[in-house]
Scaffold this motif. Structure first.
Motif, PDB file in Angstrom:
ATOM      1  N   PRO A 108     -24.177  70.407 -11.450  1.00  0.00           N
ATOM      2  CA  PRO A 108     -24.577  69.203 -12.205  1.00  0.00           C
ATOM      3  C   PRO A 108     -26.077  69.122 -12.433  1.00  0.00           C
ATOM      4  O   PRO A 108     -26.529  68.465 -13.376  1.00  0.00           O
ATOM      5  N   GLY A 109     -26.865  69.784 -11.598  1.00  0.00           N
ATOM      6  CA  GLY A 109     -28.309  69.735 -11.757  1.00  0.00           C
ATOM      7  C   GLY A 109     -28.829  70.489 -12.963  1.00  0.00           C
ATOM      8  O   GLY A 109     -30.011  70.383 -13.309  1.00  0.00           O
ATOM      9  N   TRP A 110     -27.954  71.269 -13.601  1.00  0.00           N
ATOM     10  CA  TRP A 110     -28.373  72.052 -14.773  1.00  0.00           C
ATOM     11  C   TRP A 110     -28.000  71.359 -16.088  1.00  0.00           C
ATOM     12  O   TRP A 110     -27.986  72.006 -17.139  1.00  0.00           O
ATOM     13  N   ALA A 111     -27.704  70.082 -16.030  1.00  0.00           N
ATOM     14  CA  ALA A 111     -27.282  69.359 -17.235  1.00  0.00           C
ATOM     15  C   ALA A 111     -28.327  69.432 -18.343  1.00  0.00           C
ATOM     16  O   ALA A 111     -27.990  69.413 -19.538  1.00  0.00           O
ATOM     17  N   LEU A 162     -29.431  70.533  -7.860  1.00  0.00           N
ATOM     18  CA  LEU A 162     -30.296  69.381  -8.118  1.00  0.00           C
ATOM     19  C   LEU A 162     -31.711  69.580  -7.576  1.00  0.00           C
ATOM     20  O   LEU A 162     -32.620  68.829  -7.915  1.00  0.00           O
ATOM     21  N   LEU A 163     -31.876  70.600  -6.708  1.00  0.00           N
ATOM     22  CA  LEU A 163     -33.152  70.810  -6.030  1.00  0.00           C
ATOM     23  C   LEU A 163     -34.017  71.804  -6.786  1.00  0.00           C
ATOM     24  O   LEU A 163     -33.742  72.135  -7.932  1.00  0.00           O
ATOM     25  N   ALA A 164     -35.061  72.297  -6.134  1.00  0.00           N
ATOM     26  CA  ALA A 164     -36.009  73.218  -6.759  1.00  0.00           C
ATOM     27  C   ALA A 164     -35.314  74.478  -7.246  1.00  0.00           C
ATOM     28  O   ALA A 164     -34.308  74.922  -6.670  1.00  0.00           O
ATOM     29  N   ALA A 165     -35.830  75.062  -8.318  1.00  0.00           N
ATOM     30  CA  ALA A 165     -35.286  76.310  -8.854  1.00  0.00           C
ATOM     31  C   ALA A 165     -35.279  77.367  -7.752  1.00  0.00           C
ATOM     32  O   ALA A 165     -36.256  77.534  -7.023  1.00  0.00           O
ATOM     33  N   GLY A 166     -34.151  78.062  -7.640  1.00  0.00           N
ATOM     34  CA  GLY A 166     -34.015  79.092  -6.609  1.00  0.00           C
ATOM     35  C   GLY A 166     -33.226  78.627  -5.400  1.00  0.00           C
ATOM     36  O   GLY A 166     -32.823  79.452  -4.573  1.00  0.00           O
ATOM     37  N   SER A 167     -32.979  77.315  -5.278  1.00  0.00           N
ATOM     38  CA  SER A 167     -32.272  76.795  -4.098  1.00  0.00           C
ATOM     39  C   SER A 167     -30.859  77.363  -3.981  1.00  0.00           C
ATOM     40  O   SER A 167     -30.399  77.674  -2.877  1.00  0.00           O
ATOM     41  N   VAL A 168     -30.162  77.490  -5.136  1.00  0.00           N
ATOM     42  CA  VAL A 168     -28.813  78.073  -5.130  1.00  0.00           C
ATOM     43  C   VAL A 168     -28.868  79.491  -4.574  1.00  0.00           C
ATOM     44  O   VAL A 168     -28.033  79.888  -3.746  1.00  0.00           O
ATOM     45  N   ASP A 169     -29.861  80.255  -4.993  1.00  0.00           N
ATOM     46  CA  ASP A 169     -29.986  81.647  -4.567  1.00  0.00           C
ATOM     47  C   ASP A 169     -30.348  81.748  -3.090  1.00  0.00           C
ATOM     48  O   ASP A 169     -29.806  82.589  -2.365  1.00  0.00           O
ATOM     49  N   LEU A 220     -28.985  64.208   5.123  1.00  0.00           N
ATOM     50  CA  LEU A 220     -30.078  65.094   5.504  1.00  0.00           C
ATOM     51  C   LEU A 220     -30.928  65.546   4.324  1.00  0.00           C
ATOM     52  O   LEU A 220     -32.136  65.757   4.464  1.00  0.00           O
ATOM     53  N   THR A 221     -30.300  65.710   3.156  1.00  0.00           N
ATOM     54  CA  THR A 221     -30.998  66.302   2.011  1.00  0.00           C
ATOM     55  C   THR A 221     -31.705  65.272   1.139  1.00  0.00           C
ATOM     56  O   THR A 221     -32.789  65.540   0.610  1.00  0.00           O
ATOM     57  N   THR A 222     -31.094  64.104   0.985  1.00  0.00           N
ATOM     58  CA  THR A 222     -31.659  63.099   0.061  1.00  0.00           C
ATOM     59  C   THR A 222     -33.112  62.735   0.377  1.00  0.00           C
ATOM     60  O   THR A 222     -33.962  62.737  -0.538  1.00  0.00           O
ATOM     61  N   PRO A 269     -40.822  70.758   0.522  1.00  0.00           N
ATOM     62  CA  PRO A 269     -40.408  72.161   0.339  1.00  0.00           C
ATOM     63  C   PRO A 269     -39.339  72.537   1.368  1.00  0.00           C
ATOM     64  O   PRO A 269     -39.411  72.149   2.528  1.00  0.00           O
ATOM     65  N   GLY A 270     -38.344  73.267   0.902  1.00  0.00           N
ATOM     66  CA  GLY A 270     -37.262  73.667   1.809  1.00  0.00           C
ATOM     67  C   GLY A 270     -36.187  72.616   1.971  1.00  0.00           C
ATOM     68  O   GLY A 270     -35.465  72.612   2.979  1.00  0.00           O
ATOM     69  N   ALA A 271     -36.044  71.723   0.986  1.00  0.00           N
ATOM     70  CA  ALA A 271     -35.032  70.669   1.077  1.00  0.00           C
ATOM     71  C   ALA A 271     -33.623  71.248   1.185  1.00  0.00           C
ATOM     72  O   ALA A 271     -32.722  70.613   1.752  1.00  0.00           O
TER      73      ALA A 271
END
Length: 504
Positions: A103-106, A244-251, A389-391, A399-401
């Protein structure tokens, strides 16, 4: 075979990180790969296998060869028909699925389009891998473990070939990886199909939805659709939040999970694969004492491997990440970010491993509802913990969310293992054998010795990302792991544990 598979998996992940790095189309491929992988756990290695193996063993114990062959034919045909429908729906709804799970890539339509494109390529992989898993379950039930355990090696080698020869031929290189996934599924099935012929049990695909045993598998399977794939559900939830977080978080989460999968695949999955048919035979023979003793042995073995594995990953998170991935397009920042999530996720390794042997204890009894109840609580805990924890980290742009997602996954794994153990004890299905307090004391003492040695080596080496050569990194990491493993082994033997204590 599982060890060879994990080594090949490391080679594949190292090459993937080096060539493609993180973010962009690589993130799209990871999402497109995770969704059919999640369904694979539902229709193949997880739900179907857990429901299919006990029924297969029940028929096998009766000694009726014709009934066994009829059941396999009907089951294979029914599975094929259902998965074909799922694949078709998945391919048609690929854009919607991409939006749902990322959903973060909408606001990034190109990235969503790439995800949908790759989903249409990877979805048919589900058909091949489901039939492969059915074939592997049949072979395992006949004592043939080696060939099914080799199939992941073939998958990893095919993916490596796709990175080197297919990906460069595409305008968007990760699309070549998606085709590699599909080809790997076909080759894995092709490897096992002749082995079934040698047993005289190669299925004829005749959909047998009315077959009594197929309907029984279906009834058993429905509750397990959720419970057997709880870890994958948690990963999908984590992936959606990570988008939804910083680019690269999925990876970063993906690469952390790949490292966590090493001990789980090497020990946890292997233990679960072996213990399920054994427990189902003990249950079929109405041997309650043998059933409990087998489970006690499996839990001890899971802890013996899982506790030091989790501790080792925690202590060496950054050195391992740097050694395996920190080359080419995967830079020092990626290493630090992936190490954050690996550190958090490693806390759940012992619990993840315990779940691999506790859940089969119910499936062997053809009880699929109890693990489903545990799974519902676990996923609820994971979602709640992820938000909690993440919100705050996300809102304050810490950084590191993504580490909050990894920690939530680990804690949810602890919840799952605790619930399964509690259900077994309350029903009197598991009676611990004598010597557990001494066993745990030895385990803690050996892990303390291991931690002291590993920390000493890590402090001596310093910053792993500053080590220039790949072989230098591998050498220092091998030294740290060997020293830690040696300290663990010497300490646990010195504290009185002997091989005879581990024999079932």
């Amino acid at each position: 075979m599982t060890l060879i598979s994990r080594i090949a998996g490391f080679a594949r992940d190292m090459l993937q990180a080096t060539l493609f790095g993180t973010g962009g189309a690589m993130s799209a491929f990871i999402v497109a790969y995770r969704i059919p992988n999640f369904l694979r756990r539902v229709f193949a290695e997880g739900s179907m296998a857990m429901a299919f193996v006990p029924v297969l063993n029940e028929i096998k114990e009766r000694g009726d060869r014709a009934a066994l062959k009829s059941f396999i034919d009907a089951m294979a045909g029914a599975l094929c028909a259902v998965v074909l429908v799922v694949c078709a729906l998945g391919m048609l709804a690929a854009p919607l699925i991409a939006r749902l799970f990322a959903p973060g890539w909408a606001d990034q339509p190109e990235l969503l389009a790439q995800t949908a494109q790759m989903l249409r390529i990877t979805f048919p992989y589900l058909l091949f891998i489901s039939l492969m898993s059915l074939s592997g379950s049949i072979l395992n039930s006949h004592g043939r473990f080696a060939l099914p355990a080799f199939t992941p090696v073939l998958h990893n080698l095919t993916m490596i070939a796709a990175m080197l020869w297919l990906a460069p031929r595409f305008e968007v290189p990760p699309v070549g990886l998606a085709w590699g996934v599909l080809i790997a599924g076909f080759l894995q099935l092709a490897l096992l199909w002749p082995a079934l012929g040698r047993l005289g049990l190669r299925p004829r695909l005749r959909p047998g939805f009315g077959h009594a045993e197929v309907r029984k598998v279906g009834r058993l399977m429905l509750p397990t659709l959720f419970s057997s794939s709880v870890a994958q559900v948690n990963l999908i939830v984590g992936t959606a939040f990570a988008s939804l977080l910083a680019a690269g978080s999925v990876d970063w989460l993906y690469y952390s999970d790949r490292l966590i999968e090493f001990p789980l695949g090497l020990f946890g999955v292997a233990l679960g694969t072996v213990i399920l048919p054994h427990l189902s035979r003990r249950h079929a023979a109405e041997d309650a004492a043998g059933y409990s003793q087998s489970l006690d042995w499996a839990i001890r073995m899971a802890l013996l491997a899982g506790v030091p594995a989790g501790l080792g990953l925690l202590l060496l998170a950054e050195p391992i990440t740097a050694t395996v991935f920190n080359y080419g397009a995967f830079d020092a920042r990626d290493t630090r970010m992936a190490a954050i999530s690996l550190t958090a996720m490693s806390l759940g390794v012992p619990a993840f491993m315990l779940s691999k042997v506790l859940a089969p204890a119910f499936y062997a009894r053809q009880d699929t509802r109890t693990p489903m109840r545990a799974a519902i609580w676990t996923v609820g805990a994971n979602v709640g913990l992820t938000v909690l924890l993440t919100t705050p980290l996300w809102l304050y742009d810490v950084p590191g969310a993504h580490g909050g997602i990894a920690l939530a996954t680990a804690l949810a794994g602890v919840v799952n293992a605790w619930l399964l153990w509690r259900y077994l004890r309350r029903r009197g299905l598991f009676q611990p054998q004598p010597g557990w307090r001494l066993y745990l004391a030895r385990l803690v003492g050996a892990c303390a010795a291991m931690a002291l040695v590993v920390l000493a080596v890590r402090g001596w080496v310093g910053d792993w990302t500053a080590i220039a050569g790949v072989w230098d990194r591998i050498g220092w990491l091998a030294l740290a792991i060997a020293a830690g493993a040696g300290a663990y082994g010497i300490a646990i033997v010195g504290l009185g544990l002997r091989p005879r204590h581990l024999r079932h």
